[in-house]
Design an enzyme around this catalytic site. Structure first.
Site, PDB file in Angstrom:
ATOM      1  N   HIS A  31       0.820  -1.350   0.010  1.00 13.38           N
ATOM      2  CA  HIS A  31       0.093  -0.076   0.001  1.00 13.38           C
ATOM      3  C   HIS A  31       0.888   1.318   0.173  1.00 13.38           C
ATOM      4  CE1 HIS A  31      -3.879   1.981   1.055  1.00 13.38           C
ATOM      5  NE2 HIS A  31      -3.210   2.665   1.790  1.00 13.38           N
ATOM      6  N   MET A  35      -0.242  11.736  -0.670  1.00 13.83           N
ATOM      7  CA  MET A  35      -0.717  12.916  -0.076  1.00 13.83           C
ATOM      8  C   MET A  35      -0.363  14.252  -0.428  1.00 13.83           C
ATOM      9  SD  MET A  35      -0.723  11.753   4.076  1.00 13.83           S
ATOM     10  CE  MET A  35      -0.879   9.952   4.281  1.00 13.83           C
TER      11      MET A  35
END
Ligand code: DX5
Ligand code: ZN
Length: 223
Positions: A31, A35
């Site tokens: 994963h 951001m």
């Protein structure tokens, strides 16, 4: 089949390849949290890092876009080597178009819900996605506490999936630990993202195996 998906947000970014090598034998997906400092109050990595990860591992790269402009950047992440790309319902005004675009660019599309967003907002896109990611923390940081309401959302999505004959996976992200893994799996979730729990463990691979074992036992109970 339950997957434990380590989040590199909790890994040592100066030694990413080494960190990944420690868990690679026991996982199939990794994963990657992206951001932008706008949609969430933090900044992380861009396409160059995904490109380097692509060279360093054969694991499927699950790229979680916490950004305002997914339409502009998703193709760049896919070109860099992302296998799965998820976008936030809250960040995409033209969600149908964005999800179709991700698939046409060659990645598996997923849609993400913040803790405050109800599952009903996804009714009209569930047939377009390969997975739905339920945030169990407010996105932006690793190591936060699990928000239990996420379990109700997983149950609701599992029902919507069965009622509509769909096969999307349900993924959870945020605050996953050995203590809540059983409840998450019993609620109907197959993909568990885990950052701090895995990478801050003394033996990350052993921690993954421990979570998998808990998940296997919980599946048995669920049946
Ligand atoms: C939070 C990220 C998560 C984070 C989870 O915004 O989307 O993927 O890495 O970290 P843990 O498992 O430490 O809560
Ligand atoms: Zn994430």
């Amino acid at each position: 089949m339950v997957e434990i998906i380590p989040s590199i947000l909790a890994a040592d970014f100066a030694r990413l390849a080494g960190e990944i090598a420690r868990v690679e034998p026991v996982i199939s997906m990794l994963h990657v949290d992206v951001m932008d400092g706008h949609f969430v109050p933090n900044l992380t990595v861009g396409p160059p890092v995904v490109k380097s990860l692509r060279k360093a591992t054969k694991l499927a790269l699950d790229v979680h876009l916490m950004i305002t402009d997914a339409d502009r950047f998703a193709p760049l992440f896919i070109e860099a080597g992302a296998d799965l790309v998820s976008v936030h319902q809250e960040a995409c005004p033209h969600l149908d178009r964005t999800l179709r675009m991700i698939r046409s660019e060659g990645a598996r599309p997923g849609v993400v819900l913040n803790p405050s967003t109800p599952v009903s907002t996804l009714e009209n896109v569930l047939d377009l996605v390969d997975f739905v990611l339920v945030m169990s923390v407010n996105p932006g940081f690793g190591g936060q506490q699990f928000i239990p309401r996420a379990l109700d959302k997983i149950r609701a999505l599992d029902i919507m999936r069965r009622e509509n004959g769909l096969e999307f996976a349900i993924e959870i992200d945020g605050g996953v630990t050995a203590d809540n893994t059983a409840a998450i799996v019993r609620a109907g979730c197959e993909w568990l993202v885990a950052g701090v729990t895995v990478f801050r463990a003394p033996d990350p691979a052993a921690r993954v195996e421990q979570l998998k074992q808990i998940a296997r036992e919980s599946c048995a109970i669920r049946v």
